[in-house]
Motif scaffolding. Sequence first.
Motif, PDB file in Angstrom:
ATOM      1  N   MET A 160       0.854  -1.186   0.000  1.00  0.00           N
ATOM      2  CA  MET A 160       0.000   0.000   0.000  1.00  0.00           C
ATOM      3  C   MET A 160       0.889   1.235   0.000  1.00  0.00           C
ATOM      4  O   MET A 160       1.707   1.431   0.897  1.00  0.00           O
ATOM      5  N   TYR A 167       4.276  -3.917   4.026  1.00  0.00           N
ATOM      6  CA  TYR A 167       3.768  -2.644   4.534  1.00  0.00           C
ATOM      7  C   TYR A 167       4.912  -1.865   5.152  1.00  0.00           C
ATOM      8  O   TYR A 167       5.849  -2.457   5.701  1.00  0.00           O
ATOM      9  N   MET A 195      -6.801  -0.785   2.849  1.00  0.00           N
ATOM     10  CA  MET A 195      -5.865  -1.853   3.231  1.00  0.00           C
ATOM     11  C   MET A 195      -6.605  -3.154   3.497  1.00  0.00           C
ATOM     12  O   MET A 195      -6.149  -4.232   3.110  1.00  0.00           O
TER      13      MET A 195
END
Length: 651
Positions: free
Chosen positions: A231, A277, A269
Motif C-alpha cells: 500500500m 507494509y 488496506m
Amino acid sequence: MQTKAPTFPRLLLAHAQQQPDAPAVREKDLGIWQSWRWADVAREVREFACGLASLGFKAGDNLAIVGANRPHLYMAVIAAQSLRGVPVPLYQDAVAGEMVFMLDDASVEFVIAEDQEQVDKLLECRDLQKDQRTAIRHIVYDDPRGLRHYDQPGLLGYEKLCELGRAWDAANPGFFDRSVAAGEASDVAVILYTSGTTGRPKGVCQTHASFIAAGRGGVETDRLGPGDNIMSYLPMAWVGDHLFSVAQWLVGGFTLNCPESAETVMNDMREIGPSYYFGPPRTFEGLLTAVSIRMEDAAAPKRWLYAKFMALARRVGADILNGAPVGAVDRLLYALGDLVIYGPLRNVLGMSRIRVAYTAGAAIGPDLFRFYRSIGVNLKQFYGQTETCAYVCLQRDGKVKLQTVGSAAPGIELKIADDGEVLVRGVSVLQGYYKRPDATAEVLDADGYFHTGDAGVLDAEGHLRIIDRAKDVGRMHGGAMFAPNYIENKLKFFPQIKEAVCFGDARDEVCAFVNIDYEAVGNWAERRGLAYGGYVDLAGKPEVLTLVAECIAKVNADLASEDGMGDTQIARFMVLHKELDPDDDELTRTRKVRRGFIAGKYAVLIDALYGGKGEQFIETQVKFEDGRTGVVSATLQIVDTQRFAPMKAAA
C-alpha cells in the motif's frame, strides 16, 4: 556485448516484457479499484515522456511532482528519467512560500500536479517567481476537476500531454528507445529534499545505481516478488516512499496500490490485504491509538478478554514470532488468543496478510515495537537517511532486537566515530547535495564515509543501537546522559499523547511539553461526561492533566528501572495549548520535531518549567492552510510528576 547496468526505465521495460499482463499498480477511484498492467505502465510512461519532450523537456531538466500517491505521478517519475531528466517530488502539504524555495533551488520549469489545489498553489508560486531567471513554464495536472475554466499559460491536462506524446512518438520514431538506452546507472535518478530540521532543506542527489542497490538489498533480504502487494500512501517526497514504492517496486516487480484518499487508507488496506507494509512510527502510533479507542468503547467482558490476552502477547508473542523457545501451554494459549483477539485485531488494522512490515524515518519506541510483534505482525526496522536512500541497516527475520535497528544492510559498511557518531559507507550514499558542494564536503569525509549526525553503538553481533541525534544528546548537571528522543518515544506509546518534547541538557531535571491526541482524549472525555469546547479547552482540563500525569508516572517508573536512566525521569510538564504543526515551522513535513526552533519559540514556557512557577500565560501566532494567521492564547498549568528511586547500577 556487455549489458548496460540497470536504470529505472530499463527495469520497467524488462517487467513489461517478462510479465506484461501482471498487475503493476492499482488505484481506488470513486470506490472502484482500477488496475494497470506492466505493459500499460510502460505504454503510458512512453507517452508521457514523449509529451514532455514535445514541450521542450530534455536531459538534465528537473520535473517537480506535487500530489498524493497516484499512478500517473509514479509514472511521471519514470518518464522524466527516461529522458535522462530528474524527478523532484515535493511535499503536497507544503505552502507556496515553502515550495517556491525548492522550485527555485532546483531550477524547475516543468511540474506535474495532482489536482486543482496543487495547481492553485503552483500558480501562486509562479507569481512569487516573477523576478527569478528561472520559473515554472509548464504545469501538467492529473485530475481535471475544477480546472475547466483555467486559462493560465502553460496549463495542460495529463490526457492532452499523452496525446501530444503519441504524436511526437510517431513523428520521431526510435526517440524514446534511444533516450532510455542512453541512460547511465551513474545518472542522478532523483532529487529528494531533506526535512530541514535545522535550516533550509537541501536537495539530495541519488543515482539510479544507489537506489537500485538499496531496493535490491531489501527485496532479496525479504524475498519480495511479483506475488506481493504494497500500500503506497506516504508522501512521495519522503525517501522511504521512494525506496519502497519506486526502487523496490521496480526491482521486485510486485504490485503498488494507491488508496482513494488519506482518510480511506485503513479501509483500502482491508480490501487489498497487502503482504508488505511500511510506515514511520507516527503511523503505527496512530493505528494503536485507533485500536485503543475502539477497546475503550467495547463492552466490559471484551475489554477484560483483550487485557488478559494482550498480557500474554507481551510476554511470549515476540518470542514466538522470532522462533524462540516457548512453553507448550503458552503456545496453546497464544493460539487461542490468535483466534479470538490477535487475528481479528490484525484484520482491523488491515494487516491480516502481512508477511513483512517495516518502520523507518525516525526511532520507534520499544514498547510500540513490541506491541506489533506481540500480536503477530512481523514488524522490523529500517534505518537510514535521505542521504543514504533510507538504506543503512535492516533487520533479518529471526534476528530482530527491540532496542536496535539491525545490522548493516548488504553493500553497507558501518563505523562508530570516536565521538559516537554513526558513519556509513557503501552503495546507497548520496552523490552530493544539489548545487551545494560546501554542504556535501561537510558530510562526506575523505574516506567516503557519510556522517549521519546520529549517535549510536554497535553490539557484539554488529547490531546498531541509535541513541539519538548526536546534536540532541547531552549531559545533565549530575552527569547522566540525556537522550530526549528516547524519553519522547516512551511517552508517545500512550494513545493519549500525540507528541512530546523533552528538555534536560545542562539542567538539573528533565521537563516536557506534551501534545494530547485530540481524538483519543476527546473520546475518553466524552465517555466520562466531560464537556469541552475544542483543543485548547480540552488540553487545559484538570482531569486531562491528571490523565497525562499518570502516563508520565509510568514512563518515570520505566526509566527508574533502567540502568543509567533513573536521573532522566520527567520532573514537570505542561500540556501545550496547540498542536505542534509543520505550517507553524514546529515540525518538519515528515513530522520530525524542530527542537531548536521550539526551544526558541516557547522560551517563556521553558523558563516557567524550570523557574518553579505553577502556571504561565502564552500567546502564539498560528498559520492556517489558506495562508491566514491567527492567535491562540491560554494560561498553561505546570504539573509536578511522580518520580521513583533509580535502580542501583550493577557493581
